[in-house]
Design a protein around this motif. Structure first.
Motif, PDB file in Angstrom:
ATOM      1  N   THR A  24      17.261  14.264   4.859  1.00 16.15           N
ATOM      2  CA  THR A  24      15.901  14.513   4.388  1.00 16.15           C
ATOM      3  C   THR A  24      15.592  13.591   3.224  1.00 16.15           C
ATOM      4  OG1 THR A  24      16.074  16.832   5.045  1.00 16.15           O
ATOM      5  CG2 THR A  24      14.276  16.256   3.540  1.00 16.15           C
ATOM      6  N   VAL A  25      14.521  12.831   3.364  1.00 17.05           N
ATOM      7  CA  VAL A  25      14.057  11.919   2.323  1.00 17.05           C
ATOM      8  C   VAL A  25      12.784  12.510   1.724  1.00 17.05           C
ATOM      9  CG1 VAL A  25      13.200   9.597   1.827  1.00 17.05           C
ATOM     10  CG2 VAL A  25      15.038   9.921   3.517  1.00 17.05           C
ATOM     11  N   GLU A  26      12.782  12.735   0.414  1.00 18.24           N
ATOM     12  CA  GLU A  26      11.600  13.223  -0.295  1.00 18.24           C
ATOM     13  C   GLU A  26      10.877  12.028  -0.886  1.00 18.24           C
ATOM     14  OE1 GLU A  26      10.609  16.355  -0.312  1.00 18.24           O
ATOM     15  OE2 GLU A  26      12.401  17.191   0.621  1.00 18.24           O
ATOM     16  N   MET A  27       9.547  11.968  -0.658  1.00 18.88           N
ATOM     17  CA  MET A  27       8.769  10.811  -1.095  1.00 18.88           C
ATOM     18  C   MET A  27       7.586  11.250  -1.963  1.00 18.88           C
ATOM     19  SD  MET A  27       8.887   8.631   2.455  1.00 18.88           S
ATOM     20  CE  MET A  27       8.425  10.010   3.498  1.00 18.88           C
ATOM     21  N   GLU A  28       6.780  10.277  -2.333  1.00 17.41           N
ATOM     22  CA  GLU A  28       5.599  10.529  -3.131  1.00 17.41           C
ATOM     23  C   GLU A  28       4.699  11.554  -2.451  1.00 17.41           C
ATOM     24  OE1 GLU A  28       6.850   7.525  -2.460  1.00 17.41           O
ATOM     25  OE2 GLU A  28       6.770   6.250  -4.227  1.00 17.41           O
ATOM     26  N   TYR A  29       3.905  12.236  -3.271  1.00 15.72           N
ATOM     27  CA  TYR A  29       2.919  13.223  -2.823  1.00 15.72           C
ATOM     28  C   TYR A  29       3.563  14.414  -2.117  1.00 15.72           C
ATOM     29  CZ  TYR A  29      -0.400   9.594  -4.024  1.00 15.72           C
ATOM     30  OH  TYR A  29      -1.109   8.639  -4.705  1.00 15.72           O
ATOM     31  N   GLY A  30       4.868  14.612  -2.308  1.00 13.67           N
ATOM     32  CA  GLY A  30       5.550  15.736  -1.684  1.00 13.67           C
ATOM     33  C   GLY A  30       5.775  15.562  -0.201  1.00 13.67           C
ATOM     34  N   ILE A  31       5.591  14.358   0.312  1.00 17.22           N
ATOM     35  CA  ILE A  31       5.789  14.080   1.740  1.00 17.22           C
ATOM     36  C   ILE A  31       7.272  13.866   1.992  1.00 17.22           C
ATOM     37  CG2 ILE A  31       5.265  12.448   3.599  1.00 17.22           C
ATOM     38  CD1 ILE A  31       2.593  11.889   2.089  1.00 17.22           C
ATOM     39  N   ASN A  32       7.787  14.452   3.075  1.00 21.15           N
ATOM     40  CA  ASN A  32       9.197  14.252   3.395  1.00 21.15           C
ATOM     41  C   ASN A  32       9.371  13.621   4.771  1.00 21.15           C
ATOM     42  OD1 ASN A  32       8.962  16.270   5.341  1.00 21.15           O
ATOM     43  ND2 ASN A  32      10.296  17.708   4.309  1.00 21.15           N
ATOM     44  N   ILE A  76      20.408   7.750  14.803  1.00 21.90           N
ATOM     45  CA  ILE A  76      19.548   8.402  13.818  1.00 21.90           C
ATOM     46  C   ILE A  76      18.184   8.537  14.481  1.00 21.90           C
ATOM     47  CG2 ILE A  76      18.344   8.241  11.607  1.00 21.90           C
ATOM     48  CD1 ILE A  76      20.727   6.767  10.470  1.00 21.90           C
ATOM     49  N   ALA A  77      17.723   9.777  14.630  1.00 21.57           N
ATOM     50  CA  ALA A  77      16.431  10.046  15.249  1.00 21.57           C
ATOM     51  C   ALA A  77      15.428  10.407  14.156  1.00 21.57           C
ATOM     52  CB  ALA A  77      16.548  11.174  16.264  1.00 21.57           C
ATOM     53  N   MET A  78      14.235   9.781  14.259  1.00 24.75           N
ATOM     54  CA  MET A  78      13.215   9.954  13.235  1.00 24.75           C
ATOM     55  C   MET A  78      11.860  10.199  13.890  1.00 24.75           C
ATOM     56  SD  MET A  78      14.220   6.692  10.849  1.00 24.75           S
ATOM     57  CE  MET A  78      13.330   7.367   9.450  1.00 24.75           C
ATOM     58  N   ALA A  79      10.959  10.787  13.115  1.00 24.73           N
ATOM     59  CA  ALA A  79       9.568  10.952  13.538  1.00 24.73           C
ATOM     60  C   ALA A  79       8.666  10.281  12.503  1.00 24.73           C
ATOM     61  CB  ALA A  79       9.217  12.433  13.664  1.00 24.73           C
ATOM     62  N   MET A  80       7.450  10.004  12.912  1.00 21.91           N
ATOM     63  CA  MET A  80       6.483   9.391  12.010  1.00 21.91           C
ATOM     64  C   MET A  80       6.086  10.379  10.908  1.00 21.91           C
ATOM     65  SD  MET A  80       4.154   7.247  14.675  1.00 21.91           S
ATOM     66  CE  MET A  80       3.651   6.016  13.485  1.00 21.91           C
ATOM     67  N   PRO A 117       0.564   3.310   1.238  1.00 30.41           N
ATOM     68  CA  PRO A 117       1.037   4.309   2.200  1.00 30.41           C
ATOM     69  C   PRO A 117       2.050   3.791   3.222  1.00 30.41           C
ATOM     70  CG  PRO A 117      -1.344   4.453   1.955  1.00 30.41           C
ATOM     71  CD  PRO A 117      -0.905   3.220   1.217  1.00 30.41           C
ATOM     72  N   MET A 118       2.162   2.474   3.389  1.00 27.67           N
ATOM     73  CA  MET A 118       3.191   1.923   4.286  1.00 27.67           C
ATOM     74  C   MET A 118       4.584   2.391   3.880  1.00 27.67           C
ATOM     75  SD  MET A 118       2.143   0.054   6.851  1.00 27.67           S
ATOM     76  CE  MET A 118       3.532  -1.001   7.218  1.00 27.67           C
ATOM     77  N   LYS A 119       4.762   2.672   2.582  1.00 22.76           N
ATOM     78  CA  LYS A 119       6.056   3.183   2.103  1.00 22.76           C
ATOM     79  C   LYS A 119       6.499   4.413   2.885  1.00 22.76           C
ATOM     80  CE  LYS A 119       7.412   3.505  -2.027  1.00 22.76           C
ATOM     81  NZ  LYS A 119       7.684   3.857  -3.403  1.00 22.76           N
ATOM     82  N   LEU A 120       5.546   5.249   3.261  1.00 25.22           N
ATOM     83  CA  LEU A 120       5.863   6.501   3.939  1.00 25.22           C
ATOM     84  C   LEU A 120       6.461   6.270   5.321  1.00 25.22           C
ATOM     85  CD1 LEU A 120       2.607   8.385   2.915  1.00 25.22           C
ATOM     86  CD2 LEU A 120       4.865   8.531   1.819  1.00 25.22           C
ATOM     87  N   PHE A 121       6.147   5.119   5.910  1.00 24.69           N
ATOM     88  CA  PHE A 121       6.685   4.756   7.221  1.00 24.69           C
ATOM     89  C   PHE A 121       8.019   4.018   7.099  1.00 24.69           C
ATOM     90  CE2 PHE A 121       2.168   5.255   7.852  1.00 24.69           C
ATOM     91  CZ  PHE A 121       2.055   5.843   9.094  1.00 24.69           C
ATOM     92  N   LEU A 122       8.157   3.188   6.058  1.00 24.81           N
ATOM     93  CA  LEU A 122       9.295   2.270   5.965  1.00 24.81           C
ATOM     94  C   LEU A 122      10.445   2.778   5.095  1.00 24.81           C
ATOM     95  CD1 LEU A 122       7.261  -1.060   5.634  1.00 24.81           C
ATOM     96  CD2 LEU A 122       8.085   0.068   7.711  1.00 24.81           C
ATOM     97  N   ASP A 123      10.140   3.447   3.995  1.00 21.17           N
ATOM     98  CA  ASP A 123      11.198   3.888   3.085  1.00 21.17           C
ATOM     99  C   ASP A 123      12.244   4.787   3.741  1.00 21.17           C
ATOM    100  OD1 ASP A 123      10.198   2.367   1.042  1.00 21.17           O
ATOM    101  OD2 ASP A 123       9.764   4.045  -0.307  1.00 21.17           O
ATOM    102  N   PRO A 124      11.847   5.765   4.579  1.00 25.14           N
ATOM    103  CA  PRO A 124      12.882   6.610   5.191  1.00 25.14           C
ATOM    104  C   PRO A 124      13.889   5.810   6.019  1.00 25.14           C
ATOM    105  CG  PRO A 124      10.742   7.641   5.425  1.00 25.14           C
ATOM    106  CD  PRO A 124      10.490   6.248   4.912  1.00 25.14           C
TER     107      PRO A 124
END
Length: 170
Positions: A24-32, A76-80, A117-124
């Motif tokens: 679990t990756v926690e990101m800005e704005y409380g988005i995980n 490693i399986a991920m979702a958007m 907002p691209m960070k939310l797609f790429l950082d995880p």
């Protein structure tokens, strides 16, 4: 956050599966971003990142994940963002007030001088790969994505040299 050897009945019938770890990756704005690390009993020392698209949870890719486990890949399986097991937090938007994030179209409202907002797609992806580098000794990283996950695959594999093979599936 890493939770080792979790139980998820959705995958109880998987073959060549030693265990599942939840990342679990926690990101800005409380988005995980919640990902599963599927570790095979027999390993070929290669990692596949599977990225589900706009359809939702990576559970939709269950057959694909099993396909790679059958061939001894770690997956490693991920979702958007905002899809699958990922949360949909309520955030404060300047000038608009509180808003529950449920759509990628809303993410543009978060853009600021110090946040893209691209960070939310790429950082995880980067964080999951950095974790894999630290904890394992994989000889090869590959990435496959479906639909919007295919778009993420193309973008991410263009900026991270560790990805040696990438496949975008429309």
């Amino acid at each position: 956050e890493v939770e080792s050897d979790i139980s998820d009945s959705n995958y109880k019938d998987f073959q060549n599966l030693e265990r599942i770890d939840r990342l679990t990756v926690e990101m800005e704005y409380g988005i995980n971003s919640v990902s599963y690390l599927f570790i095979p009993k027999q390993s070929n020392e290669k990692l596949i990142l599977y990225h589900e698209g706009h359809g939702g949870d990576f559970l939709l890719g269950k057959d694909t994940i099993q396909f790679f486990l059958d061939r001894n890949f770690t997956v490693i399986a991920m979702a958007m963002p905002l899809n699958g097991m990922n949360n949909q937090p309520v955030v404060e938007i300047n000038g608009l007030g509180e808003m529950k994030l449920v759509s990628h179209a809303q993410l543009r409202l978060l853009e600021a001088n110090n946040f893209n907002p691209m960070k939310l797609f790429l950082d995880p992806i980067q964080i999951n790969l950095n974790f894999s580098d630290k904890e394992y000794d994989f000889k090869q990283y590959s990435m496959i994505g479906l639909s919007g996950g295919g778009w993420v695959t193309v973008v991410y594999s263009a900026i991270d040299e560790r990805i040696s093979n990438s496949f975008s599936v429309a």
